[in-house]
Design a protein around this motif. Sequence first.
Motif, mmCIF file in Angstrom:
data_model
loop_
_atom_site.group_PDB
_atom_site.id
_atom_site.type_symbol
_atom_site.label_atom_id
_atom_site.label_comp_id
_atom_site.label_asym_id
_atom_site.label_seq_id
_atom_site.Cartn_x
_atom_site.Cartn_y
_atom_site.Cartn_z
ATOM 1 N N LEU A 220 0.845 -1.197 0.000
ATOM 2 C CA LEU A 220 0.000 0.000 0.000
ATOM 3 C C LEU A 220 0.878 1.244 0.000
ATOM 4 C CD1 LEU A 220 -2.873 1.261 0.273
ATOM 5 C CD2 LEU A 220 -2.455 1.305 2.752
ATOM 6 N N ASP A 221 0.588 2.169 -0.913
ATOM 7 C CA ASP A 221 1.380 3.399 -1.011
ATOM 8 C C ASP A 221 0.688 4.612 -0.430
ATOM 9 O OD1 ASP A 221 3.784 2.512 -2.536
ATOM 10 O OD2 ASP A 221 2.277 1.931 -3.997
ATOM 11 N N GLY A 222 -0.613 4.595 -0.339
ATOM 12 C CA GLY A 222 -1.278 5.766 0.198
ATOM 13 C C GLY A 222 -2.751 5.549 0.446
ATOM 14 N N VAL A 223 -3.300 6.439 1.280
ATOM 15 C CA VAL A 223 -4.722 6.406 1.617
ATOM 16 C C VAL A 223 -5.320 7.769 1.295
ATOM 17 C CG1 VAL A 223 -6.428 6.179 3.466
ATOM 18 C CG2 VAL A 223 -4.388 4.731 3.469
ATOM 19 N N GLN B 198 3.296 15.245 7.457
ATOM 20 C CA GLN B 198 4.337 15.139 6.438
ATOM 21 C C GLN B 198 4.042 14.024 5.444
ATOM 22 O OE1 GLN B 198 8.141 14.784 8.389
ATOM 23 N NE2 GLN B 198 8.151 16.934 9.019
ATOM 24 N N ARG B 199 3.047 13.229 5.714
ATOM 25 C CA ARG B 199 2.648 12.174 4.782
ATOM 26 C C ARG B 199 1.912 12.737 3.565
ATOM 27 N NH1 ARG B 199 2.376 6.835 7.225
ATOM 28 N NH2 ARG B 199 2.745 6.908 9.473
ATOM 29 N N VAL B 200 1.418 13.965 3.654
ATOM 30 C CA VAL B 200 0.657 14.560 2.553
ATOM 31 C C VAL B 200 1.636 15.035 1.485
ATOM 32 C CG1 VAL B 200 -0.982 16.331 1.861
ATOM 33 C CG2 VAL B 200 -1.182 15.266 4.121
ATOM 34 N N LYS B 201 1.588 14.413 0.331
ATOM 35 C CA LYS B 201 2.517 14.729 -0.757
ATOM 36 C C LYS B 201 1.799 15.114 -2.049
ATOM 37 C CE LYS B 201 5.853 11.450 1.163
ATOM 38 N NZ LYS B 201 6.500 12.499 1.965
ATOM 39 N N ARG B 202 0.484 14.982 -2.074
ATOM 40 C CA ARG B 202 -0.278 15.338 -3.260
ATOM 41 C C ARG B 202 -1.666 15.793 -2.825
ATOM 42 N NH1 ARG B 202 1.387 11.486 -6.498
ATOM 43 N NH2 ARG B 202 2.796 10.679 -4.896
ATOM 44 N N ALA B 203 -2.253 16.677 -3.608
ATOM 45 C CA ALA B 203 -3.593 17.184 -3.314
ATOM 46 C C ALA B 203 -4.205 17.642 -4.628
ATOM 47 C CB ALA B 203 -3.534 18.324 -2.300
ATOM 48 N N GLY C 274 5.343 -4.241 11.057
ATOM 49 C CA GLY C 274 6.701 -4.306 10.527
ATOM 50 C C GLY C 274 6.885 -3.582 9.214
ATOM 51 N N LEU C 275 6.055 -2.570 8.970
ATOM 52 C CA LEU C 275 6.163 -1.780 7.741
ATOM 53 C C LEU C 275 7.003 -0.529 8.011
ATOM 54 C CD1 LEU C 275 2.398 -1.935 6.682
ATOM 55 C CD2 LEU C 275 4.270 -3.394 5.874
ATOM 56 N N PRO C 276 7.632 0.032 6.988
ATOM 57 C CA PRO C 276 8.411 1.270 7.183
ATOM 58 C C PRO C 276 7.510 2.392 7.699
ATOM 59 C CG PRO C 276 8.889 0.274 5.040
ATOM 60 C CD PRO C 276 7.719 -0.468 5.595
ATOM 61 N N VAL C 277 7.871 2.974 8.810
ATOM 62 C CA VAL C 277 7.034 3.999 9.436
ATOM 63 C C VAL C 277 7.106 5.299 8.638
ATOM 64 C CG1 VAL C 277 6.627 5.370 11.514
ATOM 65 C CG2 VAL C 277 7.302 2.966 11.705
ATOM 66 N N GLY C 278 5.947 5.811 8.281
ATOM 67 C CA GLY C 278 5.869 7.066 7.553
ATOM 68 C C GLY C 278 5.815 6.920 6.050
ATOM 69 N N ARG C 279 5.919 5.703 5.536
ATOM 70 C CA ARG C 279 5.963 5.513 4.084
ATOM 71 C C ARG C 279 4.606 5.712 3.427
ATOM 72 N NH1 ARG C 279 4.768 1.859 0.380
ATOM 73 N NH2 ARG C 279 6.034 1.745 -1.523
ATOM 74 N N ILE C 280 3.535 5.314 4.070
ATOM 75 C CA ILE C 280 2.210 5.390 3.465
ATOM 76 C C ILE C 280 1.747 6.845 3.424
ATOM 77 C CG2 ILE C 280 -0.211 4.712 3.683
ATOM 78 C CD1 ILE C 280 0.779 2.133 5.034
ATOM 79 N N SER D 39 -7.747 26.573 -4.771
ATOM 80 C CA SER D 39 -7.184 25.319 -4.271
ATOM 81 C C SER D 39 -5.702 25.213 -4.598
ATOM 82 C CB SER D 39 -7.935 24.120 -4.855
ATOM 83 O OG SER D 39 -9.274 24.122 -4.439
ATOM 84 N N VAL D 40 -5.318 25.612 -5.811
ATOM 85 C CA VAL D 40 -3.910 25.558 -6.203
ATOM 86 C C VAL D 40 -3.066 26.443 -5.303
ATOM 87 C CG1 VAL D 40 -2.264 26.086 -8.034
ATOM 88 C CG2 VAL D 40 -4.408 24.936 -8.590
ATOM 89 N N VAL D 41 -3.551 27.636 -5.002
ATOM 90 C CA VAL D 41 -2.812 28.534 -4.105
ATOM 91 C C VAL D 41 -2.591 27.862 -2.751
ATOM 92 C CG1 VAL D 41 -2.926 30.702 -2.817
ATOM 93 C CG2 VAL D 41 -3.578 30.656 -5.225
ATOM 94 N N GLN D 42 -3.629 27.238 -2.217
ATOM 95 C CA GLN D 42 -3.528 26.635 -0.891
ATOM 96 C C GLN D 42 -2.546 25.457 -0.870
ATOM 97 O OE1 GLN D 42 -7.150 26.662 1.765
ATOM 98 N NE2 GLN D 42 -8.150 26.600 -0.219
ATOM 99 N N VAL D 43 -2.678 24.550 -1.826
ATOM 100 C CA VAL D 43 -1.831 23.354 -1.779
ATOM 101 C C VAL D 43 -0.385 23.690 -2.141
ATOM 102 C CG1 VAL D 43 -3.784 21.826 -2.205
ATOM 103 C CG2 VAL D 43 -2.403 22.586 -4.137
ATOM 104 N N ARG D 44 -0.179 24.636 -3.063
ATOM 105 C CA ARG D 44 1.182 25.048 -3.398
ATOM 106 C C ARG D 44 1.828 25.774 -2.222
ATOM 107 N NH1 ARG D 44 3.897 23.218 -8.146
ATOM 108 N NH2 ARG D 44 2.304 22.718 -9.672
ATOM 109 N N ALA D 45 1.051 26.585 -1.518
ATOM 110 C CA ALA D 45 1.573 27.274 -0.344
ATOM 111 C C ALA D 45 2.006 26.285 0.735
ATOM 112 C CB ALA D 45 0.531 28.241 0.219
ATOM 113 N N ALA D 46 1.368 25.123 0.754
ATOM 114 C CA ALA D 46 1.724 24.074 1.709
ATOM 115 C C ALA D 46 2.908 23.239 1.235
ATOM 116 C CB ALA D 46 0.521 23.175 1.964
ATOM 117 N N GLY D 47 3.465 23.573 0.078
ATOM 118 C CA GLY D 47 4.628 22.861 -0.436
ATOM 119 C C GLY D 47 4.305 21.645 -1.269
ATOM 120 N N ILE D 48 3.037 21.487 -1.651
ATOM 121 C CA ILE D 48 2.629 20.339 -2.462
ATOM 122 C C ILE D 48 2.859 20.667 -3.932
ATOM 123 C CG2 ILE D 48 0.754 18.776 -3.052
ATOM 124 C CD1 ILE D 48 1.605 18.677 -0.098
ATOM 125 N N ILE D 49 3.632 19.837 -4.617
ATOM 126 C CA ILE D 49 3.890 20.070 -6.041
ATOM 127 C C ILE D 49 3.114 19.109 -6.937
ATOM 128 C CG2 ILE D 49 6.160 21.061 -5.609
ATOM 129 C CD1 ILE D 49 7.385 18.413 -6.505
#
Length: 291
Positions: free
Chosen positions: A70-73, A128-133, A99-105, A167-177
């Motif tokens: 699993l890569d994300g929820v 810090q798990r949020v990488k896309r929006a 036993g999964l890598p902590v923080g990967r999902i 929405s783009v302004v908000q997510v980009r301001a949060a560092g989401i590319i």
Amino acid sequence: MLKAPRYGADALMFDLEDSVEIGQKAGARKAVAAAIKELSAGRFGRFVRANGWRTGYLLDDLNAVVIAGLDGVAVAKTEDPEEIAALDLVLGDLERSRGLPVGRIEIFPYPESAVGRYNYYELCMASQRVKRAGGAGGPTPGGDMARSLGLQFNDLADEGICFGAHSVVQVRAAGIIHVEGAMTANLDDLDLVRRIGERSKRMGASWASAIHPSHIPIINEVYSPSQDEINEAREIVSVLAEATARGQGAVRHNSALLDYASVRTAMNILKKAREVGIDVGNVPTVELPSL
């Protein structure tokens, strides 16, 4: 679900929310978990769209699908940053216990109300798990978000643009590319898929979801740099490389002013092309000042 990889998507999203009737959710969890295991070696992402908090289903969803592969929820109907923070803690505990890598999902916030969209920046900053929006192209007509905002419009109407831009302004301001573009629920109008994708890309989107396999090749084409874009970007870098060698930080080229900002934009295009396996040829090096 096991047939999905053949269509060329970069990631798969298995839905446990609105597309699953309440009485079928337990069986759907088992089927999704089995699919994740079966497809775990694939070179594509495996995401699950889970039911939101306060539904009584989310914890059962997570207990079933937080497994190797699993890569994300994606959390449906997210409204408050506390929901993202709580999900982060739950995922961390499940990762440790299994036993999964902590923080990967990853966590993919999915606001579908006026409150959630208003809080988009805080949602993205909550973990810090949020990488896309998403949301670059505005709400999907007839969907939960459009209904919450009281919008009445079609796929290409201008009424949704302002909401997408916000929405783009908000997510980009949060560092989401990795910003999601709009999608259509129209299964057969492939020209519409293209036009929505092209508009979303102009508004800052870098990817989009497909509701039908026939949409995937079009989305891949739209969001990959075209040969014309690559050629132009390479030319911009070359022109500025020659200019900086002469001690110039800006230069006139084809009736336009090119400067370091132009080079940064061009380099982003070339970088994305390389990431999707496109040969961009020889590109000169330009030393850029710090931002």
